[in-house]
Structures are given as C-alpha cells and as structure tokens.
Write a protein that holds these residues in place. Structure first.
Motif, PDB file in Angstrom:
ATOM      1  N   GLN A  27       2.112   2.594  -0.862  1.00 49.11           N
ATOM      2  CA  GLN A  27      -0.107   3.644  -1.430  1.00 49.11           C
ATOM      3  C   GLN A  27      -0.595   1.945  -1.523  1.00 49.11           C
ATOM      4  N   CYS A  28       0.912   0.777  -2.183  1.00 51.15           N
ATOM      5  CA  CYS A  28      -0.390  -0.397  -2.318  1.00 51.15           C
ATOM      6  C   CYS A  28      -1.393  -1.292  -1.278  1.00 51.15           C
ATOM      7  N   THR A  29      -2.449  -1.448  -1.921  1.00 48.44           N
ATOM      8  CA  THR A  29      -3.598  -1.853  -1.447  1.00 48.44           C
ATOM      9  C   THR A  29      -3.515  -2.932  -1.387  1.00 48.44           C
ATOM     10  N   GLN A  30      -4.213  -3.711  -0.159  1.00 44.09           N
ATOM     11  CA  GLN A  30      -4.075  -5.216   0.459  1.00 44.09           C
ATOM     12  C   GLN A  30      -4.721  -6.316  -1.170  1.00 44.09           C
ATOM     13  N   ALA A  31      -5.554  -5.773  -1.505  1.00 44.79           N
ATOM     14  CA  ALA A  31      -5.860  -6.506  -2.789  1.00 44.79           C
ATOM     15  C   ALA A  31      -4.993  -6.369  -3.801  1.00 44.79           C
ATOM     16  N   ASP A  32      -4.280  -5.151  -4.458  1.00 51.23           N
ATOM     17  CA  ASP A  32      -2.831  -5.166  -5.217  1.00 51.23           C
ATOM     18  C   ASP A  32      -2.342  -6.383  -4.759  1.00 51.23           C
ATOM     19  N   LYS A  33      -1.978  -6.253  -3.236  1.00 51.42           N
ATOM     20  CA  LYS A  33      -0.951  -7.606  -3.208  1.00 51.42           C
ATOM     21  C   LYS A  33      -1.296  -8.665  -3.642  1.00 51.42           C
ATOM     22  N   ASN A  34      -2.413  -8.811  -2.978  1.00 49.99           N
ATOM     23  CA  ASN A  34      -3.096 -10.301  -3.108  1.00 49.99           C
ATOM     24  C   ASN A  34      -2.907 -10.471  -4.756  1.00 49.99           C
ATOM     25  N   ALA A  35      -3.504  -9.552  -5.393  1.00 49.70           N
ATOM     26  CA  ALA A  35      -3.570 -10.330  -7.351  1.00 49.70           C
ATOM     27  C   ALA A  35      -2.285 -10.121  -7.890  1.00 49.70           C
ATOM     28  N   ALA A  36      -1.191  -9.276  -7.264  1.00 52.64           N
ATOM     29  CA  ALA A  36       0.062  -9.782  -8.058  1.00 52.64           C
ATOM     30  C   ALA A  36       1.118 -10.637  -7.539  1.00 52.64           C
ATOM     31  N   GLU A  37       0.263 -11.270  -6.050  1.00 49.87           N
ATOM     32  CA  GLU A  37       0.808 -13.191  -5.537  1.00 49.87           C
ATOM     33  C   GLU A  37       0.423 -13.715  -5.971  1.00 49.87           C
ATOM     34  N   ALA A  38      -1.370 -13.626  -6.596  1.00 45.06           N
ATOM     35  CA  ALA A  38      -1.984 -14.579  -6.997  1.00 45.06           C
ATOM     36  C   ALA A  38      -0.995 -14.617  -8.871  1.00 45.06           C
TER      37      ALA A  38
END
Length: 126
Positions: A27-38
């Motif tokens: 259910q994770c959005t792409q923005a959540d994934k990008n923030a976690a990677e950053a």
C-alpha cells in the motif's frame, strides 16, 4: 514478466522494503518509498563522531563582537542543527548553522565550553 524460479519451491515473491508485504499487496506510495530511500542514504552517509575532527576558533566581527566558529564537521556526515542545539544548551548562547560552508557559529567566545561539549559527544577537537 515471469520470475526465474516461478512455480518451484524456490519461488520467493518480491517484498516491499518499507512495509514488508508482497509487492502486489503493498500500500506504500512512490513518495513514501522515495522518502525512505533518502533517509537510508542520509544514514549511510553519517560518520561516527570518533572519526571526525572539529576545529574550534574565534573570529572578530564588526562592532567588536566575537563569534566561536566550529569547522570540519560536514553537513552530509552530521546532523548539524541537532549538534547546534546541544552546543547552544551547553554554552547558554545563540548560534547558527551555515550548511553551505559546513560550519557552526556561536555568539560570543565559548571555545572552552564548546570543546568540552564536543569531546563529551565523542568528536576529536583541535
């Protein structure tokens, strides 16, 4: 697209790194994934205080004011705003972070108090 071991006992469907669910149920959005990677990248760039050397000095400013300047601690390897707040508390003064120049400024001559605070945190001090 099929996976290499599809239909075998070795078939392990890919999981989301953020929530741990199978990617088809994530259910994770792409923005959540990008923030976690950053955030992971920032943590990977951090250096322990024992491997860094802070250089403390004083500078005269216009009007005869004095500022304590701490150099040698990069913004990429440290959380400079958090470090500034610890130094301000220890010295009882105001200050600022100049991340472009990788330096911390404290108002007044607080070299000794800043030196003791940085040593207590674990930094090497010159």
């Amino acid at each position: 697209m099929t996976r290499l071991f599809a239909g075998t006992p070795f078939d392990i469907p890919p999981e989301c790194d953020l929530c741990g669910r199978v990617e088809s149920e994530c259910q994770c959005t792409q923005a959540d994934k990008n923030a976690a990677e950053a955030q992971r990248q920032r943590e990977a760039d951090r250096l322990p205080p024992e491997k860094q050397t802070a250089r403390i000095g004083t500078e005269k400013r216009k009007g005869g004011r004095t500022a304590t300047v701490i150099k040698g601690l990069t913004a990429r390897a440290n959380d400079l705003p958090a470090l500034l707040s610890q130094l301000q508390t220890a010295c009882g003064t105001g200050g600022t972070v100049k991340a472009k120049d990788d330096l911390i400024e404290l108002q007044g001559d607080h070299t000794q108090a800043a030196r003791e605070c940085l040593k207590a945190i674990g930094f090497r001090v010159k």
